[in-house]
Design a protein around this motif. Structure first.
Motif, PDB file in Angstrom:
ATOM      1  N   THR A 278       0.758  38.329  87.281  1.00 43.25           N
ATOM      2  CA  THR A 278       1.247  38.876  88.472  1.00 43.25           C
ATOM      3  C   THR A 278       0.591  38.103  89.867  1.00 43.25           C
ATOM      4  N   GLY A 279      -0.305  37.429  89.713  1.00 39.17           N
ATOM      5  CA  GLY A 279      -1.002  36.829  90.879  1.00 39.17           C
ATOM      6  C   GLY A 279      -1.023  35.395  90.617  1.00 39.17           C
ATOM      7  N   LEU A 280      -0.698  34.589  91.870  1.00 42.04           N
ATOM      8  CA  LEU A 280      -0.670  33.235  91.798  1.00 42.04           C
ATOM      9  C   LEU A 280      -1.586  32.415  92.849  1.00 42.04           C
ATOM     10  N   SER A 281      -2.641  31.694  92.708  1.00 42.88           N
ATOM     11  CA  SER A 281      -3.332  31.009  93.630  1.00 42.88           C
ATOM     12  C   SER A 281      -2.943  29.506  93.421  1.00 42.88           C
ATOM     13  N   VAL A 282      -2.554  28.875  94.674  1.00 44.66           N
ATOM     14  CA  VAL A 282      -1.937  27.594  94.988  1.00 44.66           C
ATOM     15  C   VAL A 282      -2.856  27.183  96.246  1.00 44.66           C
ATOM     16  N   GLU A 283      -3.098  25.868  96.101  1.00 44.85           N
ATOM     17  CA  GLU A 283      -3.799  25.213  97.241  1.00 44.85           C
ATOM     18  C   GLU A 283      -2.656  25.090  98.335  1.00 44.85           C
ATOM     19  N   GLN A 284      -3.021  25.371  99.704  1.00 45.40           N
ATOM     20  CA  GLN A 284      -1.999  25.213 100.644  1.00 45.40           C
ATOM     21  C   GLN A 284      -2.729  24.555 101.941  1.00 45.40           C
ATOM     22  N   ALA A 285      -4.211  24.593 101.923  1.00 49.80           N
ATOM     23  CA  ALA A 285      -5.092  23.854 103.074  1.00 49.80           C
ATOM     24  C   ALA A 285      -5.196  22.201 102.759  1.00 49.80           C
ATOM     25  N   ASN A 286      -5.109  21.852 101.341  1.00 51.45           N
ATOM     26  CA  ASN A 286      -5.393  20.600 101.011  1.00 51.45           C
ATOM     27  C   ASN A 286      -4.170  19.502 101.995  1.00 51.45           C
ATOM     28  N   PRO A 287      -4.660  18.757 102.957  1.00 46.97           N
ATOM     29  CA  PRO A 287      -3.775  17.938 103.435  1.00 46.97           C
ATOM     30  C   PRO A 287      -2.886  17.158 102.953  1.00 46.97           C
ATOM     31  N   ARG A 288      -2.971  17.028 101.557  1.00 45.99           N
ATOM     32  CA  ARG A 288      -1.776  16.305 100.778  1.00 45.99           C
ATOM     33  C   ARG A 288      -0.578  17.537 100.680  1.00 45.99           C
ATOM     34  N   HIS A 289      -1.134  18.566 100.621  1.00 45.09           N
ATOM     35  CA  HIS A 289      -0.036  19.524 100.142  1.00 45.09           C
ATOM     36  C   HIS A 289       0.236  20.696 101.231  1.00 45.09           C
ATOM     37  N   GLN A 290       0.025  20.586 102.555  1.00 44.97           N
ATOM     38  CA  GLN A 290       0.005  21.540 103.581  1.00 44.97           C
ATOM     39  C   GLN A 290       1.724  21.864 103.888  1.00 44.97           C
ATOM     40  N   HIS A 291       2.354  20.757 103.587  1.00 40.50           N
ATOM     41  CA  HIS A 291       3.866  21.036 103.748  1.00 40.50           C
ATOM     42  C   HIS A 291       4.518  21.885 102.790  1.00 40.50           C
ATOM     43  N   PRO A 309      -2.265  32.010  98.604  1.00 40.77           N
ATOM     44  CA  PRO A 309      -2.325  30.706  99.137  1.00 40.77           C
ATOM     45  C   PRO A 309      -3.794  30.327  99.481  1.00 40.77           C
ATOM     46  N   GLY A 310      -4.129  29.072  99.353  1.00 45.62           N
ATOM     47  CA  GLY A 310      -5.396  28.655  99.579  1.00 45.62           C
ATOM     48  C   GLY A 310      -5.041  28.114 101.160  1.00 45.62           C
ATOM     49  N   VAL A 311      -5.940  28.578 102.251  1.00 43.81           N
ATOM     50  CA  VAL A 311      -5.794  28.516 103.493  1.00 43.81           C
ATOM     51  C   VAL A 311      -7.103  27.899 104.144  1.00 43.81           C
ATOM     52  N   VAL A 312      -8.120  27.771 103.320  1.00 38.67           N
ATOM     53  CA  VAL A 312      -9.301  26.881 103.675  1.00 38.67           C
ATOM     54  C   VAL A 312      -9.708  25.751 102.825  1.00 38.67           C
ATOM     55  N   ASP A 313      -9.780  24.697 103.353  1.00 35.11           N
ATOM     56  CA  ASP A 313     -10.085  23.453 102.685  1.00 35.11           C
ATOM     57  C   ASP A 313     -11.646  23.773 102.073  1.00 35.11           C
ATOM     58  N   VAL A 314     -11.973  23.367 100.852  1.00 37.11           N
ATOM     59  CA  VAL A 314     -13.189  23.303 100.140  1.00 37.11           C
ATOM     60  C   VAL A 314     -13.861  22.040  99.778  1.00 37.11           C
ATOM     61  N   LYS A 315     -13.037  20.833 100.284  1.00 35.15           N
ATOM     62  CA  LYS A 315     -13.651  19.339 100.174  1.00 35.15           C
ATOM     63  C   LYS A 315     -14.184  18.825 101.233  1.00 35.15           C
ATOM     64  N   THR A 316     -14.284  19.314 102.435  1.00 32.88           N
ATOM     65  CA  THR A 316     -14.930  19.057 103.543  1.00 32.88           C
ATOM     66  C   THR A 316     -15.643  19.963 104.262  1.00 32.88           C
TER      67      THR A 316
END
Length: 383
Positions: A278-291, A309-316
């Motif tokens: 009942t909960g889903l976490s998905v990347e949304q800050a990744n510049p490849r997938h922000q759209h 939604p992921g709203v903070v990048d963890v790779k930079t």
């Protein structure tokens, strides 16, 4: 999104580990003897500290930061039988196209990510004692911080991320291997749920399947078939866990790389929606997938679910501006149906593999501070 909906905050599991704990993890990985009392004391202190810091940061849903785990997936070698030795593994297809960069990508002093553990015997769950100790350690730290189990979660590897990152040299049949792992992992899932904690299933392979070497040159439907099978195995493993206690994290791989072969979210969401969660976490800050916030409009989030939604990048090491974080949250809120709760989070964990620190530990905490601030701004805008 409904005007009265409040956006909460969380993170995705792993957080920076202190140097003393990293030293002990390295020794354990190298097969050196580690004093049991020293290990227990170091893990307990690290767990208390990371829980306290999450509380100070203002996060709503917190965990133990995976402090005692060598990685989000390879920790299972301490809890499953039949795992021994390692084997060199093929790089993901997107990295193969950029070999000079790939050579410098996965470096850690604790584990060698160029090799995968090998399954050379029957898989059974043998780690109940260690799993119970981890759960008890989190509950103790929560009590000391005056937080309830209802405010906390614990992560666990999905059956298919185990099979994706452990080479099968025993079963010889992938489905038999996958469902053997699913049967074994039931024990851990149920143990976490029975403690009153939210269970977070870490399942990046539901999206990364498209750029793995095995599927990069295959039709999209082949990757979809793999994800269908993986969701089926997950549901079997979750048979005795209430869906209301389960959230799932998926992503395109927590590494800084080209990601140009990633599958589109819109193609995979309907398959992921079949999971008993009942909960889903998905990347949304990744510049490849922000759209790809638009995918939630094309394929609405199921009723009764919470979107994380992921709203903070963890790779930079760039600290996302709170206003930017609020922008990301606002466009997701505009895309989802009214009544779908949102919880703001980073894209992935900040310490998915011990010793592989893409983000400086203090910058990681600054990013989480910004996350909380961004959620506050988004709540004001959406009020």
């Amino acid at each position: 999104m409904a005007n009265d909906a409040h956006i909460g905050t969380t993170h995705i599991g792993s957080l920076p580990r202190p140097p003393a704990l990293l030293d002990l993890l390295t020794k354990r990985q190298d097969g050196e003897d580690v004093d049991g009392d020293e290990w227990d004391a170091t893990v307990a202190e690290a767990t208390r500290d990371v829980v306290d810091r999450q509380v100070e940061t203002g996060l709503d849903s917190i965990n133990n930061g995976e402090q005692s785990r060598v990685s989000f997936n390879w920790y299972v070698a301490d809890r499953l039988s039949g795992i021994g030795g390692t084997q060199e593994t093929e790089l993901w297809a997107d990295l193969q196209e950029f070999p000079s960069y790939a050579e410098e990508t996965f470096k850690t002093d604790v584990i060698d990510l160029s090799e995968h553990p090998v399954v050379d015997g029957p898989i059974e769950y043998t780690g109940r004692e260690e799993a119970e100790a981890e759960v008890d350690g989190l509950l103790d730290a929560l009590e000391a911080a005056d937080r309830d189990a209802d405010d906390a979660f614990m992560t666990a590897a999905s059956p298919s991320v185990v099979t994706a990152t452990h080479v099968d040299e025993h079963y010889g049949d992938y489905e038999e291997y996958l469902f053997a792992v699913a049967e074994a992992m039931k024990t851990e899932y149920e143990l976490v749920a029975d403690a009153g904690l939210t269970l977070q299933i870490d399942a990046p392979e539901l999206l990364t399947v498209g750029h793995t070497a095995a599927y990069a040159d295959e039709p999209l439907e082949a990757a979809k078939d793999a994800t269908r099978l993986h969701v089926e195995a997950l549901n079997e493993a979750l048979a005795n866990v209430p869906a209301e206690q389960v959230r799932l994290h998926t992503c395109w791989g927590s590494y800084e790389g080209p990601h140009h072969l990633d599958t589109d979210l819109a193609e995979m969401l309907p398959l992921i929606y079949e999971a008993d969660i009942t909960g889903l976490s998905v990347e949304q800050a990744n510049p490849r997938h922000q759209h790809e916030y638009r995918a939630f409009g094309e394929h609405p989030v199921p009723d009764g679910w919470t979107l994380i939604p992921g709203v903070v990048d963890v790779k930079t090491n760039i600290i996302d501006h709170p206003e930017t974080i609020a922008d990301r949250l606002e466009r997701v809120a505009d895309a989802v149906d009214d009544g779908i709760p949102l919880v703001a989070a980073p894209d992935c964990g900040f310490g998915t593999q011990a010793g592989l620190g893409m983000v400086d530990p203090e910058i990681a905490w600054a990013k989480l501070d910004a996350l909380v601030g961004g959620a506050e701004i988004a709540n004001e805008r959406l009020a």
